[in-house]
Design an enzyme around this catalytic site. Structure first.
Site, PDB file in Angstrom:
ATOM      1  N   HIS A   1      -2.656  -7.671  -6.160  1.00 22.24           N
ATOM      2  CA  HIS A   1      -3.128  -7.611  -7.381  1.00 22.24           C
ATOM      3  C   HIS A   1      -2.788  -8.786  -8.401  1.00 22.24           C
ATOM      4  CE1 HIS A   1      -4.950  -3.289  -7.182  1.00 22.24           C
ATOM      5  NE2 HIS A   1      -5.618  -4.080  -6.650  1.00 22.24           N
TER       6      HIS A   1
ATOM      7  N   ASN B   1       4.411  11.155  -3.032  1.00 16.40           N
ATOM      8  CA  ASN B   1       3.717  11.047  -4.249  1.00 16.40           C
ATOM      9  C   ASN B   1       4.051  12.644  -4.825  1.00 16.40           C
ATOM     10  OD1 ASN B   1       1.803  11.360  -6.654  1.00 16.40           O
ATOM     11  ND2 ASN B   1       0.607   9.807  -5.502  1.00 16.40           N
TER      12      ASN B   1
END
Ligand code: OAD
Length: 260
Positions: free
Chosen positions: A127, A229
């Protein structure tokens, strides 16, 4: 030891066996890996950036056309937050993994440089990066650092500097909504995901495409995927595992259990 700890330990032990055997590891990271360095994620309900800001007014070409000073000021503020942050135990453990007897490639959705500052040498940025702005009009990357100004605080509007060639406005060199990923980075990420035998997916919601295809690509090509996570990761397929803990907590434990 309570039930959660037992589950975490069992998950880590199983993952350590896979890591111990793996020859080519891809580490796929999202905003969650930098959360313990003090950089906010995007979608965490209370602390994420998108809980306080509307991405439509900050991360689209249209937003920049309508209010370039707002977007540039926001970008400088985020850059300042990263400059003040330090790599955490997860970034450091990943860098150490890269010095062992296995090939390690980091594919990150993050625009910070914490992997590099921790010592990882092979980092693919899907990104873009906070450190490489470009001209909104001609896409030229500035050759000097005069664009690099400090900002007083969050929410300050700053007129973007001008391109040295065409005098267009400089914009952040990050991928905005609706824009394509940098093609060389994307091709390399896909090829790397196809050839790895283990992919660690750390601190990502997996909601943003095409980046979220990377773990799927690894699975399709026979690799195992381990998600790290604190939020539950649901609908796990064959060869897919989830460890419910933070990156900074789990990565050093995982590496030590795997003996790396
Ligand atoms: P998100 O904010 O969507 O997801 C962050 C994930 O990190 C969530 O699943 C959290 O549960 C998890 N998390 C939070 N704290 C953690 C911790 N300490 N350790 C491990 N995990 C933790 O961020 P991304 O998935 O990175 O795009 O978002 C993908 C893209 O959406 C970003 O690259 C950005 C954004 O719009 C661009 O900037 C182009």
């Amino acid at each position: 030891m309570n039930e959660t700890n037992t589950e975490l330990r069992e998950g880590l032990a199983a993952a350590a066996v896979l890591l111990g055997k793996a020859r080519h590891v891809v580490v796929f990271t999202g905003a969650g890996i930098s959360a313990e360095s003090g950089i906010p994620t995007f979608r965490d309900p209370l602390t994420g950036l998108w809980a306080r800001y509307d991405p439509e007014t900050l991360e689209t070409p249209r937003a920049f056309r309508e209010d370039a000073a707002l977007v540039w000021g926001w970008y400088l503020w985020r850059r300042m937050k990263v400059a003040q942050a330090l790599p955490n135990a997860a970034h450091k453990t990943i860098a150490t993994l890269g010095t062992t007897q296995r090939e390690v490639t980091v594919i990150t959705q993050n625009i910070d440089d914490l992997h590099e500052r921790a010592g990882s040498s092979d980092v693919i940025h899907l990104h873009g990066s906070l450190d490489i702005p470009k001209c909104f009009a001609c896409h030229r990357i500035p050759t000097d650092e005069s664009w690099n100004t400090d900002i007083a605080a969050e929410g300050v509007r700053v007129e973007p500097p001008r391109c040295e060639r065409c005098k267009g406005k400089l914009r952040p060199g990050i991928v905005w909504f609706g824009e394509d990923l940098p093609s060389r980075a994307w091709k390399r990420a896909l090829a790397t995901a196809k050839s790895c035998d283990l992919l660690l997916s750390i601190g990502t919601s997996g909601l943003v495409y095409p980046a979220a295809e990377i773990p799927r690509e690894a699975l399709r090509n026979g690799a195992s995927v381990i998600h790290i996570n604190p939020a539950p990761v649901t609908q796990l397929g064959v060869n897919e595992y989830a460890i419910a803990g933070t990156a900074g907590q789990c990565m050093p434990l995982l590496a030590s259990l795997a003996g790396v």
